[in-house]
Design a protein around this motif. Sequence first.
Motif, mmCIF file in Angstrom:
data_model
loop_
_atom_site.group_PDB
_atom_site.id
_atom_site.type_symbol
_atom_site.label_atom_id
_atom_site.label_comp_id
_atom_site.label_asym_id
_atom_site.label_seq_id
_atom_site.Cartn_x
_atom_site.Cartn_y
_atom_site.Cartn_z
ATOM 1 N N GLU A 113 0.843 -1.181 0.000
ATOM 2 C CA GLU A 113 0.000 0.000 0.000
ATOM 3 C C GLU A 113 0.886 1.242 0.000
ATOM 4 O O GLU A 113 1.853 1.325 0.764
ATOM 5 N N LEU A 114 0.568 2.194 -0.859
ATOM 6 C CA LEU A 114 1.300 3.454 -0.928
ATOM 7 C C LEU A 114 0.470 4.531 -0.249
ATOM 8 O O LEU A 114 -0.696 4.741 -0.588
ATOM 9 N N THR A 115 1.071 5.192 0.719
ATOM 10 C CA THR A 115 0.361 6.222 1.474
ATOM 11 C C THR A 115 1.152 7.520 1.413
ATOM 12 O O THR A 115 1.818 7.899 2.363
ATOM 13 N N GLY A 116 1.081 8.196 0.282
ATOM 14 C CA GLY A 116 1.779 9.469 0.144
ATOM 15 C C GLY A 116 3.271 9.294 0.065
ATOM 16 O O GLY A 116 3.812 8.874 -0.962
ATOM 17 N N ASP A 117 3.964 9.601 1.156
ATOM 18 C CA ASP A 117 5.421 9.576 1.144
ATOM 19 C C ASP A 117 5.988 8.302 1.768
ATOM 20 O O ASP A 117 7.160 8.261 2.136
ATOM 21 N N ARG A 118 5.169 7.268 1.878
ATOM 22 C CA ARG A 118 5.700 6.039 2.454
ATOM 23 C C ARG A 118 5.021 4.821 1.846
ATOM 24 O O ARG A 118 4.023 4.929 1.131
ATOM 25 N N LYS A 119 5.592 3.674 2.145
ATOM 26 C CA LYS A 119 5.124 2.407 1.605
ATOM 27 C C LYS A 119 4.858 1.442 2.750
ATOM 28 O O LYS A 119 5.596 1.408 3.734
ATOM 29 N N VAL A 120 3.796 0.665 2.625
ATOM 30 C CA VAL A 120 3.458 -0.357 3.612
ATOM 31 C C VAL A 120 3.426 -1.703 2.901
ATOM 32 O O VAL A 120 2.606 -1.926 2.014
ATOM 33 N N THR A 121 4.346 -2.583 3.265
ATOM 34 C CA THR A 121 4.343 -3.944 2.740
ATOM 35 C C THR A 121 3.790 -4.849 3.833
ATOM 36 O O THR A 121 4.298 -4.845 4.956
ATOM 37 N N TRP A 122 2.742 -5.589 3.514
ATOM 38 C CA TRP A 122 2.054 -6.368 4.541
ATOM 39 C C TRP A 122 1.856 -7.811 4.103
ATOM 40 O O TRP A 122 1.882 -8.134 2.921
ATOM 41 N N CYS A 123 1.653 -8.645 5.110
ATOM 42 C CA CYS A 123 1.262 -10.026 4.849
ATOM 43 C C CYS A 123 0.320 -10.452 5.964
ATOM 44 O O CYS A 123 0.363 -9.911 7.074
ATOM 45 N N GLU A 124 -0.542 -11.396 5.663
ATOM 46 C CA GLU A 124 -1.541 -11.831 6.628
ATOM 47 C C GLU A 124 -1.539 -13.350 6.763
ATOM 48 O O GLU A 124 -1.267 -14.078 5.799
ATOM 49 N N PHE A 125 -1.872 -13.797 7.971
ATOM 50 C CA PHE A 125 -1.912 -15.221 8.296
ATOM 51 C C PHE A 125 -3.253 -15.519 8.950
ATOM 52 O O PHE A 125 -3.629 -14.856 9.919
ATOM 53 N N ARG A 126 -3.957 -16.473 8.417
ATOM 54 C CA ARG A 126 -5.254 -16.819 8.982
ATOM 55 C C ARG A 126 -5.069 -17.548 10.310
ATOM 56 O O ARG A 126 -4.308 -18.504 10.407
ATOM 57 N N MET A 127 -5.790 -17.083 11.326
ATOM 58 C CA MET A 127 -5.723 -17.716 12.628
ATOM 59 C C MET A 127 -6.560 -18.990 12.632
ATOM 60 O O MET A 127 -7.478 -19.143 11.830
ATOM 61 N N SER A 128 -6.231 -19.883 13.535
ATOM 62 C CA SER A 128 -7.034 -21.089 13.696
ATOM 63 C C SER A 128 -8.403 -20.706 14.225
ATOM 64 O O SER A 128 -8.634 -19.565 14.624
ATOM 65 N N VAL A 129 -9.321 -21.681 14.229
ATOM 66 C CA VAL A 129 -10.669 -21.394 14.728
ATOM 67 C C VAL A 129 -10.608 -20.886 16.154
ATOM 68 O O VAL A 129 -11.272 -19.916 16.535
ATOM 69 N N ALA A 130 -9.746 -21.503 16.969
ATOM 70 C CA ALA A 130 -9.608 -21.052 18.357
ATOM 71 C C ALA A 130 -9.060 -19.649 18.407
ATOM 72 O O ALA A 130 -9.490 -18.806 19.175
ATOM 73 N N GLY A 131 -8.070 -19.361 17.519
ATOM 74 C CA GLY A 131 -7.507 -18.025 17.491
ATOM 75 C C GLY A 131 -8.515 -17.008 17.034
ATOM 76 O O GLY A 131 -8.562 -15.880 17.518
ATOM 77 N N ALA A 132 -9.360 -17.374 16.047
ATOM 78 C CA ALA A 132 -10.377 -16.455 15.566
ATOM 79 C C ALA A 132 -11.369 -16.127 16.668
ATOM 80 O O ALA A 132 -11.857 -15.007 16.775
ATOM 81 N N ASP A 133 -11.681 -17.130 17.515
ATOM 82 C CA ASP A 133 -12.574 -16.858 18.624
ATOM 83 C C ASP A 133 -11.939 -15.914 19.621
ATOM 84 O O ASP A 133 -12.614 -15.088 20.236
ATOM 85 N N ARG A 134 -10.616 -15.985 19.768
ATOM 86 C CA ARG A 134 -9.937 -15.148 20.751
ATOM 87 C C ARG A 134 -9.896 -13.687 20.338
ATOM 88 O O ARG A 134 -9.616 -12.829 21.156
ATOM 89 N N GLN A 135 -10.135 -13.388 19.067
ATOM 90 C CA GLN A 135 -9.997 -12.012 18.642
ATOM 91 C C GLN A 135 -11.182 -11.161 19.066
ATOM 92 O O GLN A 135 -11.196 -9.963 18.851
#
Length: 219
Positions: free
Chosen positions: A119-141
């Motif tokens: 993602e480009l936000t004006g004068d900077r760059k954001v490089t991201w990655c995502e990891f799906r949580m387990s069902v238990a982890g999803a409940d914890r959120q």
Amino acid sequence: MESSLWMPTRPWSLPFLADAEQVSSLRRALRTHLEYWGLHELRDAAELCVSELVANVIKHVGVGTPSTLIASLNGPHLRVEVHDPDPRALPTLACTGMDAEEGRGMMLVDAISDRWGVELTGDRKVTWCEFRMSVAGADRQTPMPRLARAADVLGLYSGSNSMSRPVGSGRLATAVAEEAAIDIITDLLYWFRVHGRDADDVLDQAQAHFEAESAARLS
């Protein structure tokens, strides 16, 4: 009560200077926070991806570049971001074999994470990655709102957003959290006194609310 219910709603961030010597410290800090959040199953993959994202900044933006590592929850996903000030040097997937010495960084990120992007936000760059949580982890959120807010406030008082060791991880960190909680209560009592409220009356009301809500959850 599970410690995962204390998971804060605020993202965790750690500023750093992009340097190869910083990578191991960043990995340890991220691992500590993922353990604190109860996301043990994502530690290794997230650490490896952070190493590659930081290496990408070092190689394509420059050694010593002021950057920021951020970890947060994005729906059912753990999201890890690396921010740097150069929106021109965009990471790309290189068509190289897995035995090549260069060009493997984003291939590894692509293979290990569930999704990634830039993602480009004006004068900077954001490089991201995502990891799906387990069902238990999803409940914890979705923790109890009061505990999530408490974790956020404790983080502010203990400075855990800027420290590599978060509140809630280990015996020492628990002591730090308790000290921060006492400071919070003390400050609130001062606030009530300044506004003409009786501190004992306020504490009695808070205790009554706590007991009523506890009884309701147990019923």
